[in-house]
Design a protein around this motif. Structure first.
Motif, PDB file in Angstrom:
ATOM      1  N   TYR A 111       6.222  -8.098  29.341  1.00 58.58           N
ATOM      2  CA  TYR A 111       7.645  -8.290  29.061  1.00 58.58           C
ATOM      3  C   TYR A 111       7.926  -9.791  29.145  1.00 58.58           C
ATOM      4  O   TYR A 111       7.620 -10.446  30.158  1.00 58.58           O
ATOM      5  CB  TYR A 111       8.486  -7.537  30.084  1.00 58.58           C
ATOM      6  CG  TYR A 111       9.975  -7.629  29.867  1.00 58.58           C
ATOM      7  CD1 TYR A 111      10.592  -6.928  28.833  1.00 58.58           C
ATOM      8  CD2 TYR A 111      10.765  -8.421  30.688  1.00 58.58           C
ATOM      9  CE1 TYR A 111      11.956  -7.010  28.639  1.00 58.58           C
ATOM     10  CE2 TYR A 111      12.135  -8.510  30.496  1.00 58.58           C
ATOM     11  CZ  TYR A 111      12.731  -7.804  29.468  1.00 58.58           C
ATOM     12  OH  TYR A 111      14.089  -7.894  29.269  1.00 58.58           O
ATOM     13  N   ARG A 112       8.506 -10.369  28.091  1.00 61.76           N
ATOM     14  CA  ARG A 112       8.763 -11.809  28.011  1.00 61.76           C
ATOM     15  C   ARG A 112      10.185 -12.102  28.431  1.00 61.76           C
ATOM     16  O   ARG A 112      11.129 -11.441  27.974  1.00 61.76           O
ATOM     17  CB  ARG A 112       8.510 -12.282  26.592  1.00 61.76           C
ATOM     18  CG  ARG A 112       8.776 -13.777  26.385  1.00 61.76           C
ATOM     19  CD  ARG A 112       8.341 -14.187  24.997  1.00 61.76           C
ATOM     20  NE  ARG A 112       9.034 -13.392  23.978  1.00 61.76           N
ATOM     21  CZ  ARG A 112       8.706 -13.429  22.684  1.00 61.76           C
ATOM     22  NH1 ARG A 112       7.691 -14.182  22.272  1.00 61.76           N
ATOM     23  NH2 ARG A 112       9.378 -12.713  21.805  1.00 61.76           N
ATOM     24  N   VAL A 113      10.318 -13.128  29.281  1.00 60.22           N
ATOM     25  CA  VAL A 113      11.636 -13.558  29.768  1.00 60.22           C
ATOM     26  C   VAL A 113      11.781 -15.043  29.451  1.00 60.22           C
ATOM     27  O   VAL A 113      10.939 -15.868  29.869  1.00 60.22           O
ATOM     28  CB  VAL A 113      11.801 -13.318  31.278  1.00 60.22           C
ATOM     29  CG1 VAL A 113      13.195 -13.750  31.736  1.00 60.22           C
ATOM     30  CG2 VAL A 113      11.551 -11.856  31.618  1.00 60.22           C
ATOM     31  N   GLU A 114      12.820 -15.413  28.734  1.00 59.57           N
ATOM     32  CA  GLU A 114      13.088 -16.810  28.384  1.00 59.57           C
ATOM     33  C   GLU A 114      14.093 -17.374  29.378  1.00 59.57           C
ATOM     34  O   GLU A 114      15.203 -16.883  29.508  1.00 59.57           O
ATOM     35  CB  GLU A 114      13.634 -16.920  26.953  1.00 59.57           C
ATOM     36  CG  GLU A 114      12.679 -16.434  25.866  1.00 59.57           C
ATOM     37  CD  GLU A 114      11.469 -17.340  25.726  1.00 59.57           C
ATOM     38  OE1 GLU A 114      11.529 -18.499  26.198  1.00 59.57           O
ATOM     39  OE2 GLU A 114      10.467 -16.883  25.132  1.00 59.57           O
ATOM     40  N   LEU A 115      13.666 -18.454  30.087  1.00 52.75           N
ATOM     41  CA  LEU A 115      14.537 -19.131  31.042  1.00 52.75           C
ATOM     42  C   LEU A 115      14.701 -20.591  30.596  1.00 52.75           C
ATOM     43  O   LEU A 115      13.827 -21.135  29.888  1.00 52.75           O
ATOM     44  CB  LEU A 115      13.940 -19.083  32.441  1.00 52.75           C
ATOM     45  CG  LEU A 115      13.746 -17.674  33.041  1.00 52.75           C
ATOM     46  CD1 LEU A 115      12.991 -17.764  34.366  1.00 52.75           C
ATOM     47  CD2 LEU A 115      15.084 -16.990  33.238  1.00 52.75           C
ATOM     48  N   PRO A 116      15.777 -21.207  30.941  1.00 52.91           N
ATOM     49  CA  PRO A 116      15.967 -22.618  30.544  1.00 52.91           C
ATOM     50  C   PRO A 116      14.797 -23.482  31.011  1.00 52.91           C
ATOM     51  O   PRO A 116      14.553 -23.641  32.216  1.00 52.91           O
ATOM     52  CB  PRO A 116      17.273 -23.011  31.235  1.00 52.91           C
ATOM     53  CG  PRO A 116      18.007 -21.712  31.385  1.00 52.91           C
ATOM     54  CD  PRO A 116      16.946 -20.702  31.668  1.00 52.91           C
ATOM     55  N   GLY A 117      14.021 -23.987  30.054  1.00 53.86           N
ATOM     56  CA  GLY A 117      12.898 -24.858  30.361  1.00 53.86           C
ATOM     57  C   GLY A 117      11.660 -24.125  30.817  1.00 53.86           C
ATOM     58  O   GLY A 117      10.649 -24.775  31.113  1.00 53.86           O
TER      59      GLY A 117
END
Length: 440
Positions: A111-117
């Motif tokens: 499961y991919r999670v995009e976080l700032p930076g």
């Protein structure tokens, strides 16, 4: 049907196990990802990396997969994957791929999670679950094959059992088709559906045998009863043709021949009426009517004949009797009963015509003062051309009661014969004929 139901059941079991494992894994990954995202919001990238390392430290089964990297670079911040998977889909957060973690290649659910930076992957090693899924799939396939095999075997056994039980029916019908009308289906004594079928078939065959005997009897009776009047008419015409002294004698012989032929015609008409009644061809003429005027007309017609024989015709009729049926056939049936009663009642006797409503429906009765019928004669009285010994000397064809019985059965009723005066000391018990018809 058995195989389809069993395979559907196995498919549901497979979905409930393998599918449940997949749903459980996805739920655990999603919960872990949400918890890590919350940790990032609280402690930043450092706190997130520490949380990942803590999770890996307590992962005894080595199933958890984590990877935290910088969004723009290739520097790994935490996790047990060496690099970002190259088969990551461009869209969507969920995917499956083969990864190398802790030096072991395995199938992973990620499961991919995009976080700032930052970029974060959270997943689980599915090697054991994939093996279990393969075992379940193999089990389902083997079970489905076994189900199909048992279904075919069961169908064969069921068909064999049915053929064995029905073989007696087949043998009996083949014997009957070959001309053996006395063949009957043997009973197994179990009292099951096959025995009930055999009993019904045997009853039907008995009925067919009775009808065939009746047809043969009627044919013999027609040949016997018509041969005499035809031969008599022919002899009279031949005598008149050869020996008539004058035209008047020849005319009288011709008139007598015509009268004999009219008698033969009446016999055939009576047979046709009986056949129509027994076949139900006259049911289309059924209509509601009042029975009392019909009986009054019959009494009026035969009252003159009774007076000519010094008899009395008495009636006991209600004011009204509603009925549904064929008016003309019922009039003919009552006329036949009155004709028989007048024929066998001695001079000075009384013929009684009555009708009344009873719990079963409507009862029409004709009683006389004649010699009556013995119980054995009563059992044959409805047969065509049957005549008791006491009636041999009287004119008639033996079809009157047959027509009455056929008319009664056409109206779903019955004809009953009984002694009119069972306690009469002189032996003249008389006969009481009762037509019982159902209520409209």
């Amino acid at each position: 049907m058995f195989a389809s139901a069993a395979i559907a059941l196995v498919a549901v079991l497979w979905w409930a196990t393998a599918g449940a494992l997949d749903r459980q894994t996805d739920a655990a990954i999603r919960a872990d990802a949400l918890a890590l995202a919350e940790r990032w919001r609280e402690a930043g990238a450092t706190g997130l990396a520490e949380a990942i390392e803590e999770r890996l430290a307590v992962d005894v089964e080595n199933e958890s997969i984590y990877l935290l990297m910088e969004a723009e670079g290739t520097r790994r911040l935490a996790g047990n994957l060496d690099r970002w998977p190259g088969t990551t889909p461009a869209e969507g957060n969920w995917f499956r791929t083969r990864v190398l973690h802790d030096g072991i290649a395995a199938e992973a659910r990620l499961y991919r999670v995009e976080l700032p930076g930052l970029r974060l992957l959270v997943g689980r090693d599915e090697s054991e679950r994939e093996q279990l899924r393969r075992l379940l799939t193999e089990g389902v396939l083997w079970a489905s094959g076994a189900v199909v095999l048992f279904a075919l075997l069961g169908a064969w056994l069921l068909r064999h059992a049915l053929q064995a039980r029905m073989s007696l029916v087949f043998a009996t019908t083949a014997a009957i088709a070959g001309g053996d009308l006395g063949a009957r289906v043997a009973l197994s004594g179990r009292g099951d559906e096959f025995d009930r079928l055999a009993q019904t078939l045997n009853a039907m065959l008995d009925r067919i045998g009775t009808l065939m005997e009746g047809v043969r009897g009627v044919s013999d009776a027609i040949a016997h009863d018509l041969r005499t009047p035809i031969a008599r008419a022919r002899a009279k015409l031949e005598d008149a043709l050869s020996d008539a002294p004058d035209e008047a004698a020849l005319r009288a012989a011709v008139e007598q021949g015509i009268a004999d032929l009219d008698g033969i015609s009446r016999i055939f008409q009576a047979l046709l009426r009986i056949a129509e009644a027994e076949a139900g061809a006259r049911r289309a003429a059924f209509a509601p009517f009042d029975l009392v005027p019909v009986l009054a007309d019959a009494a009026e017609i035969y009252e003159v004949a009774a007076e000519a024989r010094e008899q009395t015709l008495a009636t006991d009729l209600p004011e009204r009797l509603e009925l549904v049926g064929d008016r003309d056939l019922l009039l003919q049936a009552v006329a036949n009963l009155l004709d028989n009663a007048i024929k066998f009642t001695p001079a000075g006797g009384v013929v009684r015509l009555g009708a009344r409503r009873v719990p079963e429906g409507v009862e029409i009765s004709v009683a006389d003062d004649g010699p009556g019928l013995s119980p054995d004669d009563r059992s044959h009285a409805g047969e065509r051309f049957f005549r008791a010994d006491k009636a041999r000397a009287t004119p008639g064809s033996g079809l009157g009661l047959s027509l009455v019985q056929a008319v009664a059965h056409l109206h779903a009723g019955d004809l009953r014969l009984e002694d009119a005066k069972p306690d009469e000391p002189d032996g003249r018990v008389g006969l009481r004929a009762v037509i019982l018809l159902p209520a409209p």
